[in-house]
Design an enzyme around this catalytic site. Structure first.
Site, PDB file in Angstrom:
ATOM      1  CB  VAL A  86      48.051  58.368  75.802  1.00 54.45           C
ATOM      2  CG1 VAL A  86      47.320  57.957  76.667  1.00 54.45           C
ATOM      3  CG2 VAL A  86      48.218  59.990  75.785  1.00 54.45           C
ATOM      4  CB  CYS A  87      51.065  59.007  79.497  1.00 52.60           C
ATOM      5  SG  CYS A  87      51.624  59.765  80.881  1.00 52.60           S
ATOM      6  CB  THR A  88      54.572  56.075  80.990  1.00 51.26           C
ATOM      7  OG1 THR A  88      53.586  55.864  81.791  1.00 51.26           O
ATOM      8  CG2 THR A  88      55.291  57.258  81.329  1.00 51.26           C
ATOM      9  N   GLY A 121      51.850  62.012  73.903  1.00 49.28           N
ATOM     10  CA  GLY A 121      52.785  62.699  75.291  1.00 49.28           C
ATOM     11  C   GLY A 121      52.126  62.304  76.462  1.00 49.28           C
TER      12      GLY A 121
END
Length: 119
Positions: free
Chosen positions: A28-30, A78
């Site tokens: 998730v995320c970066t 995201g």
């Protein structure tokens, strides 16, 4: 910002690459930048935090600008708020919609998931 630096840490990236044969790679995320640096996104479509789309492009076949991308055995989410949707998506995928709805009720999650792309 930690993942942006960690993607250049050879020992850490090598450790992540050790997950090559696990059934699912999920971030998730970066965190997707770390999967990418480890070569786990080659030939895959993926997503990340919107501010890092350009950083992700060199690591995958295509950056899909959405909340969740499920491409084969790789599932990327995201921004940080997507982690709840991603957890619910995984629950539904692995143990069924009834289990997911039970979790949604337990955590008082009134929203409908959106922006899910399955390849």
């Amino acid at each position: 910002m930690g993942t942006r630096k960690l993607r250049y840490d050879e020992a850490f990236v090598s450790w992540i690459a050790g997950a090559h044969n696990v059934p699912y790679k999920v971030s998730v995320c970066t965190g997707s930048l770390l999967l990418g640096a480890a070569g786990l996104l080659e030939g895959k479509k993926a997503t990340t935090h919107p501010s890092a789309y350009e950083l992700l492009r060199p690591y995958c076949e295509e950056v899909v600008e959405t909340r969740i991308v499920h491409d084969g055995n790789v599932i990327t989410g995201g921004g940080v708020s997507t982690s709840i949707d991603l957890g619910l998506y995984l629950t539904s995928h692995l143990v069924g919609e009834a289990a997911m709805n039970s979790v949604k009720k337990q955590i008082d999650y009134p929203y409908e998931m959106q922006g899910i792309v399955q390849i």
